[in-house]
Design an enzyme around this catalytic site. Structure first.
Site, PDB file in Angstrom:
ATOM      1  N   ASP A 186       0.186   5.310   0.911  1.00 19.32           N
ATOM      2  CA  ASP A 186      -0.873   6.164   1.451  1.00 19.32           C
ATOM      3  C   ASP A 186      -0.504   7.632   1.517  1.00 19.32           C
ATOM      4  O   ASP A 186       0.607   7.969   1.946  1.00 19.32           O
ATOM      5  CB  ASP A 186      -1.167   5.768   2.918  1.00 19.32           C
ATOM      6  CG  ASP A 186      -1.674   4.353   3.067  1.00 19.32           C
ATOM      7  OD1 ASP A 186      -2.434   3.908   2.201  1.00 19.32           O
ATOM      8  OD2 ASP A 186      -1.302   3.695   4.066  1.00 19.32           O
ATOM      9  N   GLU A 200      -2.667  10.324   3.631  1.00 23.23           N
ATOM     10  CA  GLU A 200      -3.873  10.442   4.457  1.00 23.23           C
ATOM     11  C   GLU A 200      -3.856  11.797   5.155  1.00 23.23           C
ATOM     12  O   GLU A 200      -2.860  12.153   5.784  1.00 23.23           O
ATOM     13  CB  GLU A 200      -3.898   9.330   5.512  1.00 23.23           C
ATOM     14  CG  GLU A 200      -3.965   7.951   4.894  1.00 23.23           C
ATOM     15  CD  GLU A 200      -3.785   6.831   5.913  1.00 23.23           C
ATOM     16  OE1 GLU A 200      -4.545   5.859   5.837  1.00 23.23           O
ATOM     17  OE2 GLU A 200      -2.879   6.927   6.763  1.00 23.23           O
ATOM     18  N   GLU A 243       0.843  -1.190   0.000  1.00 22.04           N
ATOM     19  CA  GLU A 243       0.000   0.000   0.000  1.00 22.04           C
ATOM     20  C   GLU A 243       0.880   1.243   0.000  1.00 22.04           C
ATOM     21  O   GLU A 243       1.984   1.214   0.562  1.00 22.04           O
ATOM     22  CB  GLU A 243      -0.875  -0.030   1.268  1.00 22.04           C
ATOM     23  CG  GLU A 243      -2.142   0.787   1.173  1.00 22.04           C
ATOM     24  CD  GLU A 243      -3.058   0.562   2.385  1.00 22.04           C
ATOM     25  OE1 GLU A 243      -3.666  -0.531   2.494  1.00 22.04           O
ATOM     26  OE2 GLU A 243      -3.135   1.464   3.219  1.00 22.04           O
TER      27      GLU A 243
END
Ligand SMILES: *[C@@H]1O[C@H](CO)[C@@H](O)[C@H](O)[C@H]1NC(C)=O
Length: 279
Positions: A105, A107, A103
């Site tokens: 990210d 955020e 993953e």
């Protein structure tokens, strides 16, 4: 002959129109939507995706129809104005939900009015996702759209805010790296009350709901499933930060970095992850 040429010309025009149309409708062309998402258009006809969060029906997002292995991905985001504490708005790539997932990210952890929104950048390599670098954003991300970019290639993962590179996660041959699992692209908004703002101390104030994040100008130049790479993929395929970009990374770390996993001795009592001592 003339007939054939004009036929060809009109075919070219039709193809050109098709491409324009697809960028005008990027949300439904490239993504499946989920939950509270609606599409609008600005005055120039560009599509804007608005993702909302409320207490009754939760949040929402959009998930790419295709999977990619390496690419450059960017989107312009206008975050929740005012008191966004407890909310998390995301732009990320993911190979799935399993314990060996990869993953990447970006955020955005909301905050009380007037307080900085924190950008959490993270990489999950084969299920290990304790690799956060967090930065206070140095502007009000709700006042206007800003561009957030992920470049993912066989050498490194580069995170960019507008034109500034803020992080490069480098590949080391002997450590897990994200180089085999195709990933889908996601943008989501959810309730992160238990975690997002001051470690969960400030939950969402639902009297401000619905919360809305707007996304526009999605861009992807990426290899589909790993095999079909665009002709101009060399623009990002070999990219590593330039000297000037190492300069902006140092600037962001010095002035805006709030958390670096490689400095968190409480979390790694047995010693830091191997890559921490390589740079
Ligand atoms: C929110 O603002 C406070 C006060 O400046 C700060 O301590 C905190 O780290 C900020 N961000 C988050 C996500 O909690």
């Amino acid at each position: 002959m003339a007939g054939r040429w004009s036929h060809l010309a009109s075919l070219t025009v039709a193809l050109a129109l098709l491409q324009v149309a697809s960028s005008e409708h990027w949300l439904n062309d490239y993504f499946f939507t989920d939950g509270n998402v609606r599409a609008g258009y600005d005055a120039s006809g560009q599509q804007v995706a608005m993702v909302s969060l409320n207490q009754q029906s939760g949040g929402g997002g959009f998930n790419s129809k295709k999977k990619f292995l390496f690419g450059e991905f960017s989107i312009r985001i206008k975050l929740i104005p005012g008191n966004s504490a407890g909310t998390v708005s995301c732009f990320y790539l993911s190979s799935g939900d399993d314990q060996y997932r990869d993953e990447i990210d970006m955020e955005f952890m909301g905050n009380s009015s007037g307080q900085p929104v924190v950008l959490n950048t993270n990489v999950w390599a084969n299920g290990d996702g304790k690799k956060e670098h967090q930065f206070d954003l140095w502007f009000d991300p709700s006042a206007d759209y800003h561009t957030y970019t992920i470049i993912w290639n066989p050498e490194n993962i580069i995170f960019k805010v507008d034109n500034d590179v803020i992080r490069s996660f480098k590949r080391y041959a002997d450590l897990p790296y994200l180089n085999s699992k195709p990933m889908t692209v996601h943008a989501t908004l959810w309730d992160g009350s238990y975690w997002a703002t001051e470690k969960g101390a400030i939950p969402i104030d639902w009297s401000n709901a619905p919360f809305t994040v707007s996304y526009r100008d999605y861009f992807a130049n990426a290899c589909v499933g790993g095999r079909q790479c665009p002709a101009d993929s060399s623009k990002w395929m070999y990219k590593q930060p330039s000297k000037a970009e190492w300069g902006t990374i140092a600037w962001a770390e010095k002035n805006y970095m709030r958390y670096d996993y490689c400095q968190d001795g409480y979390r790694f009592p047995q010693g830091f992850p191997a890559e921490c001592s390589r740079n």
